[in-house]
Design an enzyme around this catalytic site. Structure first.
Site, PDB file in Angstrom:
ATOM      1  N   ASP A 313     -41.428  83.612 118.079  1.00 25.04           N
ATOM      2  CA  ASP A 313     -42.846  83.726 117.735  1.00 25.04           C
ATOM      3  C   ASP A 313     -43.639  84.085 118.977  1.00 25.04           C
ATOM      4  O   ASP A 313     -43.400  83.538 120.054  1.00 25.04           O
ATOM      5  CB  ASP A 313     -43.370  82.406 117.170  1.00 25.04           C
ATOM      6  CG  ASP A 313     -43.175  82.330 115.665  1.00 25.04           C
ATOM      7  OD1 ASP A 313     -43.079  83.392 115.033  1.00 25.04           O
ATOM      8  OD2 ASP A 313     -43.101  81.214 115.138  1.00 25.04           O
ATOM      9  N   ASP A 524     -42.422  76.170 112.647  1.00 22.49           N
ATOM     10  CA  ASP A 524     -43.077  74.869 112.494  1.00 22.49           C
ATOM     11  C   ASP A 524     -43.865  74.738 111.199  1.00 22.49           C
ATOM     12  O   ASP A 524     -44.283  73.641 110.844  1.00 22.49           O
ATOM     13  CB  ASP A 524     -43.997  74.577 113.683  1.00 22.49           C
ATOM     14  CG  ASP A 524     -45.031  75.689 113.895  1.00 22.49           C
ATOM     15  OD1 ASP A 524     -45.150  76.565 113.009  1.00 22.49           O
ATOM     16  OD2 ASP A 524     -45.696  75.685 114.940  1.00 22.49           O
TER      17      ASP A 524
END
Length: 688
Positions: A313, A524
């Site tokens: 990411d 997440d």
């Protein structure tokens, strides 16, 4: 880190490990390791032979057999000690996690609101779907999601980091873990698990799992070791009739004894790697935990060593992750203040750092005060990975902010026009590595909010290391292609996926896997769960949602996306350790040939004395020295098995060459030196 780190031979671990090593002499404990099971059978056989010899008249032969028998039992004991030490470290880590479980009183709420009626209940009585209020100074009773409130939380009991973290509703930092403490303010938390299913419960179960599943590579290596053991067993068995035939044919000499045959077998079969193999796997998971990463299985750690594609990411991994609004760029005919006012209204209920920075910038630049979204009668439209925009509806006003493509489609669906001047502004922001956020009201484009992000220092060098290791890095971002390309070039990644959606991430992982590659990623959010479940190595952030943690096969307690690179290093270190010790173990056999074979047949074939390259003092000394070295080398390699070999980011070819030189050549040379030194010591002490 505040969590205690144990040394290799810490007395706290060594004493129970020694007792555990003795208990593992039980054949039921040896059955799972075929190589060491053969050693156990040899020990029992020689113990019986030794007893028979002492009962008879061959006392000198019995003393020699006793020495060999004792050191074969030590070989088994040392192998057990290696595994017990590795397991002891894991058990100690599990015990430290158990110490975090506290019996606390929770304030259960009748509804998911701060002002709702509450009643004190034992934390164990809470169930999934219950709501609790946790105030400053109180321990969070259960795993959950923050429904309301913002608070500083001390997670040092879980992560080992003393610095408190912020947990708040909305965004990616809403997950809380039972056993942590609220330091300031208050939180309304929705419980996401039932008793026995908490993060701590699962971590303890994973760390101290009574039966560790072997990984695929471990199984393959075990099959190879069993095959080698069978080959050597058959070869040694044929030596008995060959020896008898040779004595009868030559008319002199003595047939080879059972003691010598057993000593030869144990020295030739791969006892070194056979005794350390399980310890290497357990130690790999233990090193992961030392890095504050919980692996659900050794399979996940092993897969990390084989990874050749990393999906990273952008936010928080490649960049600092604190994108801030830097400028308001209005469209033609729109004033900067009008744009700022609309952007602020669209961000009032936006809990992300970007949304809050827009509100702050509007206040700083134009003294625009925050409005009460409820007093305005406004309806907030939350961001979603599918629409990739958020906003607010106030009576007949429909204000939206989001990515360029999302707003272009939104404006077009309302029969609006996307001005070319705004397109130019978007390109200019993207070319500088910023993120353009387009704002519209109804069908009218109001302008662009420029968000700035900063690439982390040193990240380019780390990507260069990964490239040397043959690992491809791919940056995942929701930014448009121009912004993504600018940041990718600055960071030095190999490729990027722009305007990423959960479906696009999942498709990319499947594409790489179809090419035969192993893929690792971090995540997440709930929207990351499908991709995490598909990836070969999926590291979920501890601060992330419950869905993400359940989908991953590792959990990073520090919630640091950059940790994925360290995870790969630990995985590769475990594979290299296993390969290095296997090479060393097999190379060891050469010296043992030259020690035992001439000694076994020298009375029948004196010419074999020419093969006594080490000039060992006697046949019995040669055999006993080889057996002692075979046992001591296991003890000598325990630190290497538990710590892992030193790993350097190199190509596979370079690593193989280095491995063969140090552990192949070293495995050939060291036994010659070791056996000779032991022989000199035995002779000097007069024990042979």
């Amino acid at each position: 880190m505040s969590r205690k780190q144990f040394t290799l031979f810490d007395p706290v671990l060594l004493k129970p490990a020694l007792w555990s090593a003795v208990l593992k002499l039980d054949p039921r404990a040896q059955w799972h390791n075929p190589v060491m099971m053969v050693v156990w059978c040899c020990c029992v056989l020689l113990t019986i032979v030794c007893g028979v010899q002492f009962a008879g008249d061959s006392s000198s032969e019995a003393v020699f057999s006793l020495g060999v028998t004792a050191w074969l039992w030590f070989t088994l004991l040392f192998a057990n000690l290696a595994e017990a030490l590795a397991e002891g470290r894991s058990k100690a880590q599990a015990a430290s996690l158990k110490g975090l479980k506290k019996t606390v009183v929770a304030h259960k709420l009748a509804a998911a609101e701060h002002d709702a009626v509450s009643q004190p209940v034992p934390a164990d009585s809470l169930r999934k779907g219950d709501y609790v209020l946790v105030s400053a100074g109180e321990v969070i009773p259960y795993d959950g999601e923050v429904i309301e409130g913002v608070a500083s939380v001390d997670e040092s009991a879980i992560t080992g980091e003393s610095a408190p973290v912020i947990r708040e509703s909305g965004g990616d930092f809403s997950a809380v873990t039972g056993g942590t403490r609220v330091l300031s303010d208050w939180l309304v938390i929705g419980c996401t698990v039932n008793p026995g299913e908490t993060f701590l419960d699962r971590m303890i179960s994973m760390v101290e799992g009574a039966k560790r599943r072997k990984t695929p590579n471990e199984i393959a290596l075990s099959i190879l070791l069993v095959a080698l053991t069978l080959v050597f067993l058959l070869a040694v068995v044929t030596l008995m009739p060959f020896s008898q035939y040779s004595v009868n044919s030559m008319g002199h000499g003595e047939p080879i004894s059972v003691t010598v045959l057993v000593a030869l077998l144990v020295c030739l079969i791969p006892t070194t790697i056979g005794g350390l193999l399980s310890a290497i796997g357990v130690a790999g998971m233990s090193r992961m935990l030392a890095a504050n990463v919980i692996a659900t299985s050794g399979r996940a750690v092993e897969a990390a060593g084989d990874i050749d594609v990393l999906l990273l990411d952008k936010t928080g991994t490649i960049t600092l992750g604190n994108r801030q609004a830097a400028a308001f760029l209005p469209a033609p005919g729109i004033s900067e203040q009008e744009l700022a006012s609309a952007a602020q209204l669209a961000s009032l209920a936006d809990e992300t750092p970007e949304g809050r920075s827009i509100v702050v910038l509007a206040k700083q630049r134009f003294n625009l005060r925050e409005h009460d979204i409820h007093a305005l009668g406004a309806t907030f439209v939350p961001f979603s990975a599918q629409t990739r925009m958020s906003g607010v509806n106030i009576h007949d006003r429909m204000i939206r902010k989001g990515s360029v493509d999302a707003l272009r489609r939104h404006v077009a669906s309302n029969q609006g026009h996307f001005p070319p001047e705004v397109e130019k502004q978007v390109e200019d922001v993207a070319k500088t590595g910023g993120t353009p956020l387009v704002v519209s009201e109804g069908a009218c484009v109001l302008g662009v909010v420029a968000l700035k992000d900063i690439v982390k220092g040193g990240i380019k060098e780390r990507f260069a290391e990964l490239r040397r290791m043959g690992i491809k890095t791919v940056m995942i971002t929701g930014d448009n292609r121009l912004t993504a390309a600018a940041i990718a070039a600055e960071a030095g990644v190999d490729d990027f996926l722009a305007e990423a959606t959960p479906e696009a991430k999942l498709a990319l992982i499947r594409q790489y896997q179809a090419e035969g590659r192993l893929v690792a990623m971090t995540g997440d959010g709930t929207n990351d769960a499908p991709a995490l479940a598909q990836a070969d190595v999926a590291v979920a952030m501890n601060s992330g949602t419950q869905a993400a943690k359940e989908a991953g096969n590792m959990v990073d307690l520090d919630s640091n996306p950059t940790k994925l690179i360290e995870v790969v290093h630990i995985g590769k270190q475990m594979l290299m350790t296993r390969g290095s010790l296997t090479t060393f173990s097999l190379a060891n056999d050469l010296a043992k040939y030259f020690a035992i074979l001439p000694a076994a047949f020298i009375t029948t074939y004196p010419q074999l004395g020419a093969l006594n390259l080490m000039h060992l003092s006697s046949p019995q000394s040669a055999i006993l020295s080889a057996v002692i070295f075979n046992a001591l080398i296991i003890i000598g390699l325990i630190p290497l098995a538990l710590r892992g070999v030193h790993y350097q980011p190199r190509s596979a070819k370079s690593l193989l060459r280095r491995n063969l030189f140090f552990y192949g050549l070293g495995g050939v040379v060291l036994p010659f030196i070791g056996i000779k030194v032991i022989d000199l010591f035995l002779t000097l002490m007069g024990w042979i």
